[in-house]
Write a protein that holds these residues in place. Structure first.
Motif, PDB file in Angstrom:
ATOM      1  N   VAL A 564       0.867  -1.186   0.000  1.00  0.00           N
ATOM      2  CA  VAL A 564       0.000   0.000   0.000  1.00  0.00           C
ATOM      3  C   VAL A 564       0.898   1.228   0.000  1.00  0.00           C
ATOM      4  O   VAL A 564       1.733   1.396   0.893  1.00  0.00           O
ATOM      5  N   VAL A 565       0.722   2.076  -1.005  1.00  0.00           N
ATOM      6  CA  VAL A 565       1.516   3.304  -1.115  1.00  0.00           C
ATOM      7  C   VAL A 565       0.802   4.402  -0.332  1.00  0.00           C
ATOM      8  O   VAL A 565      -0.387   4.654  -0.556  1.00  0.00           O
ATOM      9  N   PRO A 566       1.492   5.069   0.595  1.00  0.00           N
ATOM     10  CA  PRO A 566       0.812   6.083   1.417  1.00  0.00           C
ATOM     11  C   PRO A 566       0.427   7.325   0.618  1.00  0.00           C
ATOM     12  O   PRO A 566       1.027   7.620  -0.423  1.00  0.00           O
ATOM     13  N   ASP A 567      -0.557   8.036   1.126  1.00  0.00           N
ATOM     14  CA  ASP A 567      -0.933   9.318   0.521  1.00  0.00           C
ATOM     15  C   ASP A 567       0.158  10.359   0.754  1.00  0.00           C
ATOM     16  O   ASP A 567       0.408  11.211  -0.089  1.00  0.00           O
ATOM     17  N   VAL A 568       0.779  10.275   1.929  1.00  0.00           N
ATOM     18  CA  VAL A 568       1.872  11.194   2.277  1.00  0.00           C
ATOM     19  C   VAL A 568       3.036  10.371   2.812  1.00  0.00           C
ATOM     20  O   VAL A 568       2.864   9.534   3.699  1.00  0.00           O
ATOM     21  N   GLU A 569       4.220  10.623   2.265  1.00  0.00           N
ATOM     22  CA  GLU A 569       5.421   9.856   2.626  1.00  0.00           C
ATOM     23  C   GLU A 569       6.146  10.505   3.799  1.00  0.00           C
ATOM     24  O   GLU A 569       6.367  11.718   3.826  1.00  0.00           O
ATOM     25  N   LEU A 570       6.522   9.671   4.787  1.00  0.00           N
ATOM     26  CA  LEU A 570       7.342  10.130   5.912  1.00  0.00           C
ATOM     27  C   LEU A 570       8.700   9.434   5.857  1.00  0.00           C
ATOM     28  O   LEU A 570       8.906   8.507   5.071  1.00  0.00           O
ATOM     29  N   VAL A 571       9.626   9.857   6.696  1.00  0.00           N
ATOM     30  CA  VAL A 571      10.977   9.288   6.695  1.00  0.00           C
ATOM     31  C   VAL A 571      10.907   7.780   6.917  1.00  0.00           C
ATOM     32  O   VAL A 571      10.231   7.301   7.832  1.00  0.00           O
ATOM     33  N   GLN A 615       3.938  20.318   2.092  1.00  0.00           N
ATOM     34  CA  GLN A 615       3.985  20.926   3.424  1.00  0.00           C
ATOM     35  C   GLN A 615       4.643  19.988   4.438  1.00  0.00           C
ATOM     36  O   GLN A 615       5.418  20.420   5.294  1.00  0.00           O
ATOM     37  N   SER A 616       4.337  18.688   4.319  1.00  0.00           N
ATOM     38  CA  SER A 616       4.917  17.716   5.246  1.00  0.00           C
ATOM     39  C   SER A 616       6.426  17.613   5.051  1.00  0.00           C
ATOM     40  O   SER A 616       7.181  17.498   6.023  1.00  0.00           O
ATOM     41  N   LYS A 617       6.875  17.639   3.810  1.00  0.00           N
ATOM     42  CA  LYS A 617       8.310  17.551   3.538  1.00  0.00           C
ATOM     43  C   LYS A 617       9.055  18.705   4.186  1.00  0.00           C
ATOM     44  O   LYS A 617      10.134  18.521   4.779  1.00  0.00           O
ATOM     45  N   ILE A 618       8.465  19.896   4.128  1.00  0.00           N
ATOM     46  CA  ILE A 618       9.084  21.068   4.762  1.00  0.00           C
ATOM     47  C   ILE A 618       9.169  20.857   6.272  1.00  0.00           C
ATOM     48  O   ILE A 618      10.202  21.121   6.901  1.00  0.00           O
ATOM     49  N   ARG A 619       8.067  20.373   6.876  1.00  0.00           N
ATOM     50  CA  ARG A 619       8.071  20.146   8.329  1.00  0.00           C
ATOM     51  C   ARG A 619       9.086  19.075   8.715  1.00  0.00           C
ATOM     52  O   ARG A 619       9.779  19.197   9.730  1.00  0.00           O
ATOM     53  N   GLN A 620       9.163  18.002   7.916  1.00  0.00           N
ATOM     54  CA  GLN A 620      10.109  16.932   8.230  1.00  0.00           C
ATOM     55  C   GLN A 620      11.552  17.416   8.150  1.00  0.00           C
ATOM     56  O   GLN A 620      12.401  16.982   8.933  1.00  0.00           O
ATOM     57  N   GLU A 621      11.815  18.319   7.222  1.00  0.00           N
ATOM     58  CA  GLU A 621      13.174  18.856   7.091  1.00  0.00           C
ATOM     59  C   GLU A 621      13.527  19.796   8.236  1.00  0.00           C
ATOM     60  O   GLU A 621      14.700  20.095   8.459  1.00  0.00           O
ATOM     61  N   GLN A 622      12.509  20.242   8.979  1.00  0.00           N
ATOM     62  CA  GLN A 622      12.739  21.142  10.108  1.00  0.00           C
ATOM     63  C   GLN A 622      12.572  20.446  11.454  1.00  0.00           C
ATOM     64  O   GLN A 622      13.060  20.941  12.471  1.00  0.00           O
ATOM     65  N   ASN A 623      11.887  19.313  11.471  1.00  0.00           N
ATOM     66  CA  ASN A 623      11.629  18.599  12.717  1.00  0.00           C
ATOM     67  C   ASN A 623      12.892  17.879  13.186  1.00  0.00           C
ATOM     68  O   ASN A 623      13.450  17.052  12.450  1.00  0.00           O
ATOM     69  N   PRO A 624      13.398  18.153  14.396  1.00  0.00           N
ATOM     70  CA  PRO A 624      14.647  17.549  14.870  1.00  0.00           C
ATOM     71  C   PRO A 624      14.633  16.017  14.859  1.00  0.00           C
ATOM     72  O   PRO A 624      15.668  15.390  14.612  1.00  0.00           O
TER      73      PRO A 624
END
Length: 744
Positions: A564-571, A615-624
């Motif tokens: 199953v391919v997610p709607d939004v990809e996380l690390v 938007q999520s990619k930006i947050r992930q790049e900033q989230n410690p």
């Protein structure tokens, strides 16, 4: 929700097939074998014929167990015993192929394990040769400053043609292990200096091993344990290796389990075991010993009052039998002795650390059923506040589903039983009382489980309609449906969190939520285990799972292989090249069938998903936390076991120091970003991590504090769910179409 078709863990039709086939005769000439004293019991012969018959007639592939398949099984058996192609010589492989390849399948049909046993004994012989070489070598001074290199992962490389080539590789293996232990000792001693200088770090725990052994002594001791484990492998375990390989040659999820492993399978699926209620692991100071870590409250061991955490297990006697010395045994072997039928007794010989063997005491315990309460569904509430959007924090419910468990035996007996749907229903009712603003369903690392249970689970969230399609080996398609008239226990916003370790039933759940537009699916592409197995407990010995069906989404696409391919990809914290269905041998292919007629509850448009991902990619790049995990991925890739690795300790030490420096920098960057104090150096960091690990290991799973990197996924999933507006409702025109293909 109406009762679904029979649970897919037991098929009476398949059992009937086995019974009919076992009356047939598979007469054939066989080559002479050397089985070194292995004499098959009648039960082993019957079990072998049963497994062969299942593969020949009942597997999803409809692939007869013919001579060509027998050759494939033989090849895979050799590879499973020697995955690194370093134990068997090419001459061994050629010999086995010539002697057994053409008749390997017929031997299995006859119930004859002798060919597999012969190969296994050669494996034992080659292993003994390796241990003997290591023993001689470790009694000499070994030069760790040479310019030699070693390729650790030889799976794609050929077997060695000569003893000399093999011996050179074995010597390099021993050097690499010795080198690794030497560097590990340096790290360990540096950590222990930190413990001694800062005793408050350990919280009163004794974490100083003060191991005075040389690296050669440590490696020799480790190899002696491995040698002992190989020597102790019993006939049933050899049978398990042969038969399980035969089933794995058809697909990765058809398995045979010898009696001990069959018991483990039941535990995993029911959250219930019959034992004494202790958790164990190798002792930190001396891995030859197995240490009791925790006792289950109210369990048989705790009730004796004589068994304590930190006790070392040095002997075990089953039901009045002679005491067996288990020093040097693996935890799996010890678990196999401790567990047993309810009402039977087991006697443990125990001593506390830092006391002589003469102080050991014996304690007899009567086994009982132990419910693993902490392993089931858990729920909690987290507060999420989006800057410049939410005036007050949103209350988000979190459902953590470890597996789609069901106690089949208790249900069949009409007894009160545990299941994931029952526990989830209870949790949802509690969360509904809290007036939550949304729900995160966490399916990360969920291996799957009961098909009935995932169908019941979906019925709690979806109004009505098809949930999953299942096709059998004859092409017949069965549709599991929710026919409860539109009832939903939870009808609010939701998001499903998945990763590469989410498999099987987890994928069915996530796919249905995605296809109905019921909620977002975020995380990483799942395992891709889209096949259904039956559970066969009627074998003469042990049990088996056999693939007989494949799962398909209501849109018609299989979850097999692609996942199953997610709607939004996380690390992604896993290595795609080594994990999941796509990395498995003999994995079934992805395909499609017809779409089932269904009405989506909504739809996230392509534009909405694009925006959410950006938007999520930006947050992930900033989230410690995400930055930290991404950096660890980069550090992990610094070592490639398929490429030559230096056996020069100075070069290796420099490489390890570089990895340590980057790892420490990543950790300190995370700590500073979250307002915490960074670590002064690598040794202090490692000492603190050891102490935290020890502290967490002594806690029950549901009492352990949530790790910040884990919470980052929960928080981001919740944030995405809250930001997913507009959740476009389906128009009346679209409802009339009755079917839709998900844009993903």
């Amino acid at each position: 929700m109406k009762k679904q078709p029979a649970q897919w863990l037991l098929s009476m039709a398949s059992i009937g097939v086995v019974g009919a086939i076992l009356t047939q005769s598979y007469g054939t000439a066989v080559a002479e074998t050397n089985t070194d004293g292995f004499v098959q019991t009648p039960e082993q012969q019957v079990t072998t014929r049963q497994v062969a018959a299942l593969l020949d007639r009942s597997h999803y592939l409809n692939q007869p167990l013919d001579s060509e398949m027998g050759k494939e099984i033989l090849s895979m058996y050799i590879d499973n015993l020697d995955p690194n192609h370093s134990l068997f010589l090419q001459s061994d492989v050629d010999e086995f192929t010539e002697k057994y390849a053409s008749e390997f399948a017929n031997r299995l049909k006859r119930g004859d394990l002798s060919a597999g046993v012969d190969i296994f004994e050669r494996y034992r012989k080659r292993s003994k040769e390796y241990f003997e070489l290591a023993k001689k070598m470790l009694k000499t001074d070994i030069d760790l400053t040479t310019d030699r290199t070693i390729v650790l992962d030889r799976e794609k490389l050929p077997h060695f043609k000569t003893k000399k080539e093999q011996r050179n590789y074995w010597e390099n293996q021993i050097k690499f292990q010795l080198l690794s232990i030497t560097l590990g000792q340096e790290d360990e001693k540096a950590k222990e200096e930190v413990f001694l200088a800062n005793p408050d770090i350990t919280g009163g725990r004794d974490l100083v091993r003060n191991d005075q052994r040389t690296p050669s002594e440590i490696l020799l001791n480790r190899l002696e344990r491995q040698k002992g484990q190989i020597e102790r492998i019993k006939d049933n375990e050899i049978m398990e290796t042969i038969l399980n390989t035969a089933m794995l040659t058809y697909d990765p999820h058809s398995n045979y389990y010898a009696p001990i492993q069959a018991n483990e399978l039941q535990i995993q699926s029911s959250l219930q075991l019959e034992g004494i209620g202790v958790s164990i692991r190798p002792d930190r100071k001396n891995p030859n010993y197995t240490r009791i870590v925790t006792l289950v409250d109210g369990g048989p061991a705790a009730k004796t009052g004589q068994i304590k955490p930190n006790d070392l297990i040095i002997g075990i006697a089953e039901d009045g039998k002679t005491m067996t010395d288990v020093v040097g045994w693996s935890t799996r072997e010890i678990v196999g002795l401790i567990r047993g039928k309810r009402g039977t007794s087991v006697t443990l010989k125990l001593r506390q650390p830092n006391t002589p063997d003469a102080s050991a005491r014996t304690v007899s315990v009567v086994r009982d059923i132990i419910e693993q309460e902490e392993s089931g569904v858990t729920h909690r509430i987290v507060d999420i506040q989006r800057p410049n959007i939410d005036d007050t924090p949103k209350r988000i419910g979190v459902l953590e589903i470890p597996s789609f468990y069901l106690n089949y035996q208790a249900r069949r007996k009409g007894e009160e039983y545990r299941s994931v749907s029952i526990d989830t229903e209870r949790a949802l009712k509690e969360l509904n009382k809290e007036n939550i603003d949304g729900l995160v369903v966490d399916l990360r690392n969920n291996p799957g489980g009961s098909l009935d249970e995932v169908a019941k689970m979906l019925g709690l969230f979806i109004k009505s309609g098809p949930l999953v399609q299942i096709r059998d080996n004859r092409g017949n398609v069965q549709v599991y449906r929710d026919n409860d008239g539109g009832k939903q226990l939870y009808d609010g916003k939701m998001v499903v969190l998945i990763n590469l370790a989410s498999a099987s039933a987890s994928e069915i759940f996530a796919a249905a939520i995605q296809d109905y537009g019921r909620g977002l699916v975020v995380g990483n592409t799942t395992t891709g285990k889209g096949s259904a197995q039956i559970q066969l407990d009627n074998l003469a010995l042990g049990s088996a799972t056999l693939t007989q069906r494949k799962f398909y989404r209501i849109t018609g696409g299989s979850t097999q292989n692609k996942g199953v391919v997610p709607d939004v990809e996380l690390v992604n914290i896993y290595d795609d090249a080594t994990f999941g269905e796509r990395a498995q041998k003999k994995a079934l292919p992805w395909d499609t069938i017809k779409t089932a007629a269904y009405k989506p509850e909504g739809r996230f448009t392509a534009d909405t998903l694009t925006t959410l991902n950006q938007q999520s990619k930006i947050r992930q790049e900033q989230n410690p936390q995400f930055v930290y995990l991404s950096t660890l991925n980069d550090i992990r890739d610094m070592d490639d076991e398929k490429k030559p690795i230096s056996l020069n300790i100075n070069k290796r030490r420099a490489k390890m120091q570089l990895i340590e420096e980057r790892s420490l920098a990543a950790e300190n960057k995370r700590l500073i970003a979250t307002g915490e104090k960074p670590y002064a150096n690598w040794n202090t960091y490692q000492a603190a991590m050891d102490a935290k690990f020890e502290e967490r290991s002594e806690m029950k799973a549901n009492e352990r504090p949530d790790l910040p990197e884990n919470e980052a996924y929960i928080n981001e999933a919740a944030y995405l769910m809250l930001s997913a507006d507009p959740h476009i409702p389906v128009s009346p025109e679209e409802e009339l179409q009755a079917v839709i293909v998900n844009p993903k």
